[in-house]
Design a protein around this motif. Structure first.
Motif, PDB file in Angstrom:
ATOM      1  N   GLN A 176      47.355  47.531  39.955  1.00  0.00           N
ATOM      2  CA  GLN A 176      46.477  46.420  40.281  1.00  0.00           C
ATOM      3  C   GLN A 176      46.111  46.610  41.547  1.00  0.00           C
ATOM      4  OE1 GLN A 176      45.882  43.731  38.072  1.00  0.00           O
ATOM      5  NE2 GLN A 176      46.163  45.017  36.421  1.00  0.00           N
ATOM      6  N   LYS A 191      32.118  45.016  53.062  1.00  0.00           N
ATOM      7  CA  LYS A 191      33.462  45.106  52.482  1.00  0.00           C
ATOM      8  C   LYS A 191      32.991  45.917  50.981  1.00  0.00           C
ATOM      9  CE  LYS A 191      37.281  42.562  51.064  1.00  0.00           C
ATOM     10  NZ  LYS A 191      37.950  41.397  50.778  1.00  0.00           N
ATOM     11  N   THR A 192      32.256  45.378  50.486  1.00  0.00           N
ATOM     12  CA  THR A 192      31.774  46.069  49.004  1.00  0.00           C
ATOM     13  C   THR A 192      31.272  47.372  49.217  1.00  0.00           C
ATOM     14  OG1 THR A 192      29.831  44.659  49.171  1.00  0.00           O
ATOM     15  CG2 THR A 192      31.610  43.783  47.715  1.00  0.00           C
ATOM     16  N   PRO A 240      43.325  37.343  38.571  1.00  0.00           N
ATOM     17  CA  PRO A 240      43.478  38.313  39.692  1.00  0.00           C
ATOM     18  C   PRO A 240      42.988  37.638  41.108  1.00  0.00           C
ATOM     19  CG  PRO A 240      41.533  39.173  38.432  1.00  0.00           C
ATOM     20  CD  PRO A 240      42.168  37.765  37.518  1.00  0.00           C
ATOM     21  N   PRO A 241      43.156  38.222  42.186  1.00  0.00           N
ATOM     22  CA  PRO A 241      42.501  37.820  43.529  1.00  0.00           C
ATOM     23  C   PRO A 241      41.071  38.064  43.292  1.00  0.00           C
ATOM     24  CG  PRO A 241      43.636  39.783  43.787  1.00  0.00           C
ATOM     25  CD  PRO A 241      44.134  39.327  42.473  1.00  0.00           C
ATOM     26  N   TYR A 291      46.340  44.238  25.923  1.00  0.00           N
ATOM     27  CA  TYR A 291      46.988  43.478  26.600  1.00  0.00           C
ATOM     28  C   TYR A 291      47.783  42.272  25.810  1.00  0.00           C
ATOM     29  CZ  TYR A 291      44.995  45.505  30.941  1.00  0.00           C
ATOM     30  OH  TYR A 291      44.738  46.366  31.823  1.00  0.00           O
ATOM     31  N   LEU A 333      37.703  38.967  43.484  1.00  0.00           N
ATOM     32  CA  LEU A 333      37.187  40.374  43.394  1.00  0.00           C
ATOM     33  C   LEU A 333      35.775  40.591  44.398  1.00  0.00           C
ATOM     34  CD1 LEU A 333      37.344  41.011  39.626  1.00  0.00           C
ATOM     35  CD2 LEU A 333      38.857  41.505  41.487  1.00  0.00           C
ATOM     36  N   PRO A 334      35.674  41.827  44.793  1.00  0.00           N
ATOM     37  CA  PRO A 334      34.394  41.827  45.939  1.00  0.00           C
ATOM     38  C   PRO A 334      33.318  41.651  44.995  1.00  0.00           C
ATOM     39  CG  PRO A 334      36.011  43.572  46.273  1.00  0.00           C
ATOM     40  CD  PRO A 334      36.469  43.027  44.889  1.00  0.00           C
ATOM     41  N   THR A 335      33.128  41.906  43.775  1.00  0.00           N
ATOM     42  CA  THR A 335      31.797  41.596  43.187  1.00  0.00           C
ATOM     43  C   THR A 335      31.748  40.008  42.772  1.00  0.00           C
ATOM     44  OG1 THR A 335      33.152  42.363  41.115  1.00  0.00           O
ATOM     45  CG2 THR A 335      31.624  43.767  41.519  1.00  0.00           C
ATOM     46  N   GLU A 340      43.486  50.741  36.135  1.00  0.00           N
ATOM     47  CA  GLU A 340      43.383  49.105  35.803  1.00  0.00           C
ATOM     48  C   GLU A 340      44.982  48.731  35.531  1.00  0.00           C
ATOM     49  OE1 GLU A 340      40.889  47.684  33.096  1.00  0.00           O
ATOM     50  OE2 GLU A 340      41.254  45.645  33.453  1.00  0.00           O
ATOM     51  N   ARG A 341      45.441  49.830  34.547  1.00  0.00           N
ATOM     52  CA  ARG A 341      46.849  49.754  33.877  1.00  0.00           C
ATOM     53  C   ARG A 341      48.042  50.073  34.937  1.00  0.00           C
ATOM     54  NH1 ARG A 341      48.194  47.355  28.950  1.00  0.00           N
ATOM     55  NH2 ARG A 341      50.284  47.602  28.858  1.00  0.00           N
ATOM     56  N   LYS A 348      39.118  39.627  33.708  1.00  0.00           N
ATOM     57  CA  LYS A 348      39.468  40.162  32.491  1.00  0.00           C
ATOM     58  C   LYS A 348      40.897  39.033  31.960  1.00  0.00           C
ATOM     59  CE  LYS A 348      38.164  44.884  31.628  1.00  0.00           C
ATOM     60  NZ  LYS A 348      38.727  45.888  31.478  1.00  0.00           N
ATOM     61  N   PHE A 380      41.835  46.455  42.317  1.00  0.00           N
ATOM     62  CA  PHE A 380      40.917  45.376  42.675  1.00  0.00           C
ATOM     63  C   PHE A 380      40.098  46.034  44.076  1.00  0.00           C
ATOM     64  CE2 PHE A 380      44.136  42.743  40.303  1.00  0.00           C
ATOM     65  CZ  PHE A 380      43.217  42.324  39.385  1.00  0.00           C
ATOM     66  N   ARG A 431      24.685  44.586  50.392  1.00  0.00           N
ATOM     67  CA  ARG A 431      24.599  43.695  51.221  1.00  0.00           C
ATOM     68  C   ARG A 431      25.500  43.193  52.047  1.00  0.00           C
ATOM     69  NH1 ARG A 431      22.533  39.952  46.946  1.00  0.00           N
ATOM     70  NH2 ARG A 431      21.705  41.805  45.939  1.00  0.00           N
ATOM     71  N   HIS A 432      26.872  43.563  51.689  1.00  0.00           N
ATOM     72  CA  HIS A 432      27.955  43.191  52.166  1.00  0.00           C
ATOM     73  C   HIS A 432      28.953  44.524  52.676  1.00  0.00           C
ATOM     74  CE1 HIS A 432      27.814  39.207  51.443  1.00  0.00           C
ATOM     75  NE2 HIS A 432      27.166  39.362  50.116  1.00  0.00           N
ATOM     76  N   ILE A 459      37.080  48.182  40.062  1.00  0.00           N
ATOM     77  CA  ILE A 459      35.798  47.476  39.655  1.00  0.00           C
ATOM     78  C   ILE A 459      34.639  47.939  40.010  1.00  0.00           C
ATOM     79  CG2 ILE A 459      37.228  45.215  39.858  1.00  0.00           C
ATOM     80  CD1 ILE A 459      35.845  44.798  42.602  1.00  0.00           C
ATOM     81  N   PHE A 460      34.636  48.821  40.850  1.00  0.00           N
ATOM     82  CA  PHE A 460      33.417  49.629  41.317  1.00  0.00           C
ATOM     83  C   PHE A 460      33.060  50.725  40.371  1.00  0.00           C
ATOM     84  CE2 PHE A 460      34.693  47.863  45.284  1.00  0.00           C
ATOM     85  CZ  PHE A 460      33.617  47.069  45.705  1.00  0.00           C
ATOM     86  N   ARG A 475      44.179  39.206  30.995  1.00  0.00           N
ATOM     87  CA  ARG A 475      45.444  39.977  30.695  1.00  0.00           C
ATOM     88  C   ARG A 475      46.449  39.517  30.520  1.00  0.00           C
ATOM     89  NH1 ARG A 475      43.712  44.082  34.187  1.00  0.00           N
ATOM     90  NH2 ARG A 475      42.185  43.202  35.484  1.00  0.00           N
ATOM     91  N   GLU A 484      32.389  37.678  45.340  1.00  0.00           N
ATOM     92  CA  GLU A 484      32.392  37.178  46.384  1.00  0.00           C
ATOM     93  C   GLU A 484      31.115  36.574  46.898  1.00  0.00           C
ATOM     94  OE1 GLU A 484      34.248  39.541  49.828  1.00  0.00           O
ATOM     95  OE2 GLU A 484      36.044  39.243  49.007  1.00  0.00           O
ATOM     96  N   PRO A 485      30.174  37.640  46.647  1.00  0.00           N
ATOM     97  CA  PRO A 485      28.607  37.244  47.100  1.00  0.00           C
ATOM     98  C   PRO A 485      28.197  35.722  46.732  1.00  0.00           C
ATOM     99  CG  PRO A 485      28.708  39.313  46.355  1.00  0.00           C
ATOM    100  CD  PRO A 485      29.917  38.711  46.173  1.00  0.00           C
TER     101      PRO A 485
END
Lengths: 209, 370
Positions: A112, A51-52, B90-91, B35, B93-95, A108-109, B116, A116, A48-49, A120-121, B118, B97-98
């Protein structure tokens, strides 16, 4: 046509060229999403987007490339010597799932920003059938070694990215259009996918291999 | 090699590979996903939670007894589990945004199943979520409203109170019984007067083969135990003075009973017309209550409409579909609000009819029960 000419002119055994052909074939003529319709669920959900879509596409490239390599090694050095090739399906699934989880935790560790942008995908594609498909299809190809398999994996991933980015571009336009209510969402997306797929199948008329 | 050997090799190597991978993941989880202890401060320190980092904010809060409504269970597809994260997130996330508008992003609103814990966090949760709790109450009375709808009155446990905003719903548990192997929850709008904080009334219509309704109709007994949690939902009266149209049939009357009681208590004199759709006279419910509300609330009109009235009904009132009757009453709805409760089919049809009379979509509020 271009590829076919290049392939004929060059030395038949030239290794880099062979890899290039495998790569382009996997990305275009044999596009895993558009000619085999694998990996549809995340394709429909995420396209749908723009960027993603790009983020998910890059994650797919990363995972197909590495899992193709790992699964090739496991196949060649574990499954074949033990004579248990018939277990390839289940073992590939397990390896892919574990690999994706592990990579997710590692990035993730330690990074960062990368997490992001890409991490996350990863959970979304643990069970993406395109990735399992790549590992299984590479075994059907004749005479693929380690590097050929990795290239095939990368090419398939790039093909998947290409497909989802094309779709995202179209969907951002379709959003403004008046689509009949019954076709909104997945319906119109599947029809568009079919049309793009036809165009991509056209590529396979261009090279024979 | 014998078949047995082949079998042993196959199973053995499969187990070995899975085992190695599992051990690898456990080790990684232990060392990479640790964490440590994090502190979550809720609403400017109103509540301090010490939690183990590493899981999503949604599940972490749930473990601490703070239930954020979520329909998809944390897959990031419903976008309901919104809350404000002022620090430690965190900033975007793209997930997420929608699901977020520009204003929400500027307000630090986040989809809390996607982020999460942390580090130490500061979050802001709507006050009413604090009151979402599970209650182990009892069944006080069961009344037949008509042939397939019952009004069930639950009593809260001694000393506990439930504050609802009229229009909200609770989830009632159907425990294990003959046809139901596991407890399940079903949502029902609260029908009781909001001032009565120690009771919850629910209107329950028999759904053939429905797990929860079968339980209520066949197994629930007065005096027996009942488990429910809530309150949930943002279906409520707006804070304007606009004239209102209510549309609901059958057990969809529940939230309006509560809303009307509230209007009576507070002396709200907004003009209201309630269209109640039913097939025949035997489907009508709560006629006496409606008459009482009409007397107590000067601007309230109750309009029952029968679509297939029996000849024996001797029906003098409105006939036809509820949407047709509504269209007969109003020519222009552009300055009014509508509140709907019922099945998706009835709601969709009503929205079409209302917008056809000029009502703005943002002035139509509803609770859809599938």
């Amino acid at each position: 046509m271009f590829l076919a000419t290049v392939a004929q002119q060059a030395e038949p055994n030239s290794f880099p060229l062979q890899l290039l052909i495998i790569f382009l074939a996997a990305a275009l003529t044999d596009n895993i999403l558009l000619t085999r319709f694998l990996g549809m669920c995340s394709f429909l959900a995420i396209s749908r987007h723009m960027k993603t879509s790009i983020g998910l596409g890059i994650a797919v490239i990363f995972v197909t490339t590495f899992t193709a390599g790992i699964n090739f090694l496991i196949y060649k050095y574990v499954l074949v010597p033990l004579g248990i090739e018939y277990l390839q399906l289940i073992i590939f699934i397990v390896v892919i799932a574990a690999f994706v989880q592990l990579v997710e935790m590692i990035i993730e560790r330690f990074s960062q920003p990368l997490y992001f942008a890409l991490g996350i995908f990863l959970p979304l594609i643990t069970v993406n059938c395109a990735i399992l498909g790549v590992s299984l299809f590479m075994l059907n190809k004749q005479g693929y070694g380690f590097w050929q398999s990795v290239t095939f994996g990368a090419g398939s991933g790039v093909g998947w990215l290409l497909a989802i980015v094309l779709m995202a571009g179209i969907r951002e336009k379709v959003k403004e259009d008046k689509v009949p209510p019954g076709l909104r969402g997945s319906g119109i997306t599947l029809i568009i996918t079919g049309i793009i797929a036809l165009a991509f199948i056209g590529f396979s008329g261009m090279i024979k291999f | 090699m014998s078949n047995l050997q082949l079998f042993a090799i196959g199973v053995g190597s499969l187990c070995l590979i899975c085992g190695i991978l599992a051990v690898l993941l456990v080790i990684a989880d232990r060392y990479l996903n640790d964490y440590g202890e994090c502190k979550i401060s809720v609403n400017d320190g109103e509540k301090e939670l010490n939690v183990k980092g590493g899981s999503s904010v949604l599940t972490t809060l749930k473990d601490e007894g703070l239930f954020i409504p979520s329909a998809c269970g944390g897959r990031g597809s419903c976008g309901m589990c919104k809350l404000q994260v002022d620090a430690g997130g965190p900033p975007v996330l793209p997930t997420e945004e929608p699901h977020l508008s520009k204003e929400e992003m500027a307000d630090n609103v986040r989809i809390c199943c996607q982020i999460k814990v942390r580090e130490d966090m500061e979050i802001r949760v709507p006050e009413e979520l604090f009151s979402i709790k599970e209650y182990e109450g009892s069944v006080e009375s069961i009344t037949d409203l008509n042939h397939d709808i019952k009004l069930v009155r639950f009593a809260l446990p001694e000393g506990e109170e439930l504050n609802i905003i009229p229009g909200q719903y609770v989830q009632l548990q159907a425990p294990k019984y003959k046809k139901n192997p596991e407890p399940v929850y079903r949502a029902y709008s609260v029908a009781s007067d909001p001032l009565d904080k120690t009771h919850v009334d629910l209107c329950i219509r028999l759904v053939p083969n429905g797990i929860c309704t079968t339980y209520v109709f066949e197994h629930m007994k007065e005096g027996g135990p009942a488990v429910f949690n809530g309150p949930y939902g943002d279906f409520k009266l707006s804070e304007t003075d606009k004239e209102m149209v209510f549309i609901a049939g059958g057990s969809g009357m529940a939230p309006f009973l509560s809303m009307l009681a509230h209007m009576k208590n507070e002396g709200i004199d907004r003009k209201v017309t309630y269209f109640f759709g039913a097939r025949a006279k035997r489907d009508l419910i709560c006629l006496d209550e409606m008459k009482a509300f009409e007397e107590a609330i000067p601007n309230f009109t109750f309009v029952p409409c029968l679509s297939e009235a029996d000849p024996d009904d001797n029906w003098q009132g409105e006939t036809g579909l509820v949407t047709t009757v509504m269209e007969k009453f109003f020519d222009d709805l552009s300055d009014k609000e509508a509140y709907l409760c019922g099945s998706p089919g009835m709601i969709d049809a009503s929205v079409v009819a209302l917008t056809g009379r000029g009502m703005k979509e943002e002035n139509i509020f509803y609770d859809k029960f599938a």
